[in-house]
Design a protein around this motif. Structure first.
Motif, short mmCIF file in Angstrom:
data_model
loop_
_atom_site.label_atom_id
_atom_site.label_comp_id
_atom_site.label_asym_id
_atom_site.label_seq_id
_atom_site.Cartn_x
_atom_site.Cartn_y
_atom_site.Cartn_z
N PHE A 8 73.82 31.88 3.48
CA PHE A 8 74.26 32.78 2.37
C PHE A 8 74.49 34.06 2.84
O PHE A 8 73.93 35.00 2.45
N PRO A 9 75.31 34.32 3.93
CA PRO A 9 75.50 35.47 4.46
C PRO A 9 76.21 36.38 3.77
O PRO A 9 76.95 36.19 3.01
N GLY A 10 75.90 37.83 3.80
CA GLY A 10 76.59 38.96 3.21
C GLY A 10 77.82 39.39 4.09
O GLY A 10 77.74 39.04 5.21
N LYS A 11 78.78 39.71 3.28
CA LYS A 11 80.11 39.97 4.04
C LYS A 11 80.05 41.34 4.55
O LYS A 11 79.56 42.21 3.90
N SER A 12 80.77 41.68 5.74
CA SER A 12 80.85 43.11 6.11
C SER A 12 82.22 43.21 6.83
O SER A 12 82.91 42.25 7.14
N GLY A 13 82.61 44.45 6.62
CA GLY A 13 84.12 44.58 7.57
C GLY A 13 85.08 44.76 6.33
O GLY A 13 86.34 44.88 7.01
N ASP A 14 85.06 44.63 5.16
CA ASP A 14 86.00 44.74 4.49
C ASP A 14 86.44 46.10 3.99
O ASP A 14 87.56 46.34 3.53
N GLU A 15 85.53 47.15 3.98
CA GLU A 15 85.53 48.33 3.79
C GLU A 15 86.63 49.09 4.85
O GLU A 15 86.46 48.75 5.86
N TYR A 27 85.09 26.41 11.75
CA TYR A 27 83.64 25.89 10.99
C TYR A 27 83.51 26.93 10.01
O TYR A 27 83.39 27.94 10.01
N PRO A 28 83.25 26.02 8.87
CA PRO A 28 82.77 26.75 7.73
C PRO A 28 81.57 27.85 7.70
O PRO A 28 80.56 27.58 8.22
N GLY A 29 81.99 29.09 7.46
CA GLY A 29 80.75 30.39 7.46
C GLY A 29 80.73 30.77 9.01
O GLY A 29 79.74 31.52 8.84
N PHE A 30 81.28 30.21 9.83
CA PHE A 30 80.82 30.78 11.08
C PHE A 30 80.98 32.11 11.49
O PHE A 30 79.80 32.95 11.72
N GLU A 31 81.96 32.90 11.21
CA GLU A 31 82.26 34.24 11.40
C GLU A 31 81.12 34.92 10.61
O GLU A 31 80.75 35.85 10.80
N GLU A 32 80.91 34.57 9.20
CA GLU A 32 79.92 35.26 8.27
C GLU A 32 78.55 35.26 8.81
O GLU A 32 77.82 36.00 8.77
N GLY A 33 78.21 34.07 9.55
CA GLY A 33 76.87 33.66 10.24
C GLY A 33 76.65 34.74 11.20
O GLY A 33 75.59 35.36 11.48
N ILE A 34 77.86 35.17 12.20
CA ILE A 34 77.88 36.01 13.00
C ILE A 34 77.49 37.40 12.56
O ILE A 34 76.81 38.42 12.79
N SER A 78 76.33 38.32 9.71
CA SER A 78 74.94 38.26 9.03
C SER A 78 74.00 38.74 10.40
O SER A 78 72.91 39.74 10.01
N THR A 79 73.95 38.05 11.60
CA THR A 79 73.36 38.81 12.68
C THR A 79 73.63 40.39 12.92
O THR A 79 72.45 40.79 13.31
N LEU A 80 74.72 40.44 13.10
CA LEU A 80 75.04 41.85 13.33
C LEU A 80 74.54 42.68 12.52
O LEU A 80 73.80 43.90 12.72
N ILE A 81 74.22 42.53 11.10
CA ILE A 81 73.89 43.44 10.17
C ILE A 81 72.28 43.25 10.43
O ILE A 81 71.51 44.56 10.32
N VAL A 136 70.76 43.34 13.17
CA VAL A 136 70.10 43.93 14.40
C VAL A 136 70.12 45.50 14.35
O VAL A 136 70.83 46.36 13.78
N ASP A 137 68.73 45.95 14.78
CA ASP A 137 68.75 47.44 14.73
C ASP A 137 69.68 48.07 15.61
O ASP A 137 69.95 47.49 16.81
N GLY A 138 70.28 49.26 15.29
CA GLY A 138 71.39 49.58 15.92
C GLY A 138 72.72 49.48 15.65
O GLY A 138 73.98 49.90 16.01
N ILE A 139 72.84 48.43 14.78
CA ILE A 139 74.23 47.91 14.11
C ILE A 139 74.13 48.08 12.62
O ILE A 139 74.51 48.82 12.10
N GLY A 140 73.33 47.13 11.99
CA GLY A 140 73.25 47.24 10.86
C GLY A 140 74.53 47.08 9.69
O GLY A 140 75.55 46.67 10.43
N HIS A 141 74.66 47.40 8.64
CA HIS A 141 75.67 47.28 7.74
C HIS A 141 76.63 48.15 8.26
O HIS A 141 77.87 47.78 8.27
N GLU A 142 76.34 49.49 8.42
CA GLU A 142 77.23 50.66 8.74
C GLU A 142 77.95 50.03 10.21
O GLU A 142 79.12 50.23 10.15
N GLY A 143 77.20 49.47 11.10
CA GLY A 143 78.03 49.40 12.46
C GLY A 143 78.65 47.95 12.29
O GLY A 143 79.69 47.58 12.91
N ALA A 144 78.12 46.97 11.45
CA ALA A 144 78.92 45.84 11.50
C ALA A 144 80.26 45.88 10.84
O ALA A 144 81.24 45.10 11.00
N ARG A 145 80.31 46.75 9.79
CA ARG A 145 81.97 47.04 9.28
C ARG A 145 82.66 47.61 10.20
O ARG A 145 83.92 47.51 9.93
#
Length: 516
Positions: A424-431, A451-458, A460-463, A465-474
């Motif tokens: 159930f990955p959170g989405k990022s990058g829409d802003e 593959y269903p949800g593959f990009e979202e899985g990537i 969610s990992t970026l989010i 990671v320390d040094g990236i997080g929500h702000e970096g992932a978007r």
């Protein structure tokens, strides 16, 4: 992890023009293309495809493989550039003119998606086969020389001027077509195999220092990250991973790839299902079922299973019966879907680790001027203190000793232990993100695209990671690098042509000065 200099020192900006040939030899399929670069971030491409004959995948001699490729080039030219072919051969121009950059020959870039070490833009020696290929005779041989020899035997108007890995091609193709004003950082492949290539500061590539290449410029590095952690110090491992590796053509290597790429995910599922069946007396699989055959399940089956949202999983149950000959109950079908989600989810999370490592290594998220200049300093590197990995070590690769991406991989792998997010990955990058803050990444491969949800899985990992997080992932933008192997190879062929033109101009200037 092997990190190989590509000798590609420029990234396209979309203004490049010209007609070039490209050959994409990345597995069992061979693709031959003529690429017309229009100079406005667009291109047109003419291509043909064929399947490499099975006996050539394990041929006795390396030249046999390229003899087949050269023959396919001849057929392609007959269909699409026959005037050039007839004019060249009719003029009686002999073969073996390996240094002829004249207009009589089409310049060719070869995308060769196996592990090789580069010595120049058009030279590279074989190091290791992957994807089921095994031609020992190739080891240590210069790929372009073998290829050009077979082309010249047929007296074709083609000169091999560039040798490139498919991930380098994906990076270049994405940079050529990208709408962004920022430079593309990374080209990544998530398909039959997996690999990444990224832009590194020349000053960090210590292997090249003895060649005098210590300027402020940049070079694309082919990471060959599929071979990360072959010692299994930090990678997650199950008995099914062990079984898949043991039965592979090259046991003990490419262990990161064997947990991510489409070639192996179905085989992981097959071993899990067989283990599940052996412990369930209520499930009866016919002795002749394809489920008992190696590589009977491919990644498309996992995609179908993961995407089946019907109430009774009718699509999945039907496919289990049609493909493997057993009538699956609702409970069995649910188990197979959960397994497909888990295997694909793990692959996506591991893929996210690879991308995060490169992004952090680049320092782009922490540099407000990353898009304006290739110059930087060692202070661009992220702070490693407080990271949770217990296994931070330096690469022992004999091929290259630059600031090792391996260190970042090991430090980031703790994120894959958090299993709840990939379903159930959170989405990022829409802003909306300002263009000058975008970190652009070119991606190719069926897993990422289908593959269903593959990009979202990537993501969610970026989010995580320390040094990236929500702000970096978007700020990280993925763009499909379609035709990356073809267009990328054509772009490198153009770079080779430009370099030759500069050398010719330099010699002309010297001659002029000496003559006066």
């Amino acid at each position: 992890m092997v990190q190989i200099p590509s000798y590609v020192t420029a990234v396209p900006d979309g203004t490049e023009t010209g007609l070039y040939l490209a050959v994409d030899l990345g597995g069992t399929n061979l693709r031959i293309c003529s690429v017309d670069l229009h100079g406005d971030t667009t291109f047109s491409i003419t291509q043909s495809k064929s399947t490499i004959p099975v006996h050539l995948i394990t041929a006795k001699y390396f030249s046999e493989l390229f003899a087949y490729v050269a023959e396919q080039i001849k057929i392609f030219l007959q269909h699409h550039h026959d005037n050039l072919l007839q004019g060249y051969q009719g003029a009686g121009i002999p073969g073996n003119i390996s240094n002829d950059y004249g207009s009589k020959r089409l310049l060719l870039g070869l995308t060769f998606s196996f592990t090789f070490e580069k010595q120049a833009l058009n030279r590279g020696t074989m190091l290791r086969w992957t994807k089921g290929f095994n031609i020992p005779d190739a080891m240590g041989k210069d790929i372009s020389t073998v290829f050009q020899t077979e082309i010249d035997k047929l007296n074709l108007p083609v000169l091999v001027v560039a040798l490139v890995n498919d991930t380098v091609g994906a990076l270049l193709a994405r940079s050529y077509t990208s709408p962004s004003r920022t430079k593309t950082l990374l080209g990544a492949i998530f398909g039959t195999g997996t690999n990444g290539a990224y832009v590194e500061k020349m000053q960090n590539i210590t292997k090249l220092h003895h060649l005098g290449k210590t300027a402020d410029g940049e070079m694309i590095i082919n990471t060959e990250w599929g071979s990360f952690d072959n010692e299994l110090l930090v990678l997650p491992t199950t008995p099914y991973d062990v079984a898949v590796d043991a039965e592979s053509v090259h046991p003990g290597i490419q262990l990161f790839e064997k947990r991510i790429s489409g070639m192996y995910l179905g085989e992981v599922l097959r071993h899990v299902v067989l283990a599940m069946v052996s412990n369930a007396t209520s499930i009866d699989i016919p002795s002749g079922s394809k489920l008992n055959r190696k590589y009977a399940i491919d990644s498309s089956f996992l995609s179908m299973a993961a995407a089946d949202d019907s109430e009774d999983l009718s699509t999945l149950r039907k496919q289990l019966y049609v493909s493997f000959g057993f009538d699956a109950s609702m409970e069995v079908a649910e188990a197979v879907k959960i397994l497909a989600l888990a295997i694909g989810g793990r692959a996506a999370r591991l893929s996210g680790v690879a991308i995060a490592a490169v992004v952090l290594k680049s320092g782009r998220l922490s540099s407000s001027e990353h898009n304006q200049s290739s110059k930087g300093s060692e202070n661009d590197q992220p702070n490693m203190e407080g990271w949770t990995s217990k296994s931070i070590s330096k690469t022992t690769s004999p091929v290259i000793h630059c600031n090792p991406i391996s260190t970042y991989f090991r430090s980031l792998l703790s994120v894959i232990r958090r299993w709840t997010r990939f379903l159930f990955p959170g989405k990022s990058g829409d802003e909306k993100v300002p263009e000058d803050q975008i970190v652009d990444i070119g991606v190719d491969g069926s897993l990422f695209e289908f593959y269903p949800g593959f990009e979202e899985g990537i993501r969610s990992t970026l989010i995580d990671v320390d040094g990236i997080g929500h702000e970096g992932a978007r700020k990280i933008r993925f763009g499909l690098a379609r035709d990356g192997s073809g267009v990328g190879a054509a772009l490198v062929a153009r770079m080779a042509e430009q370099e030759q033109n500069l050398r010719d101009q330099h010699y002309q200037n010297l001659h002029y000065e000496n003559g006066h």
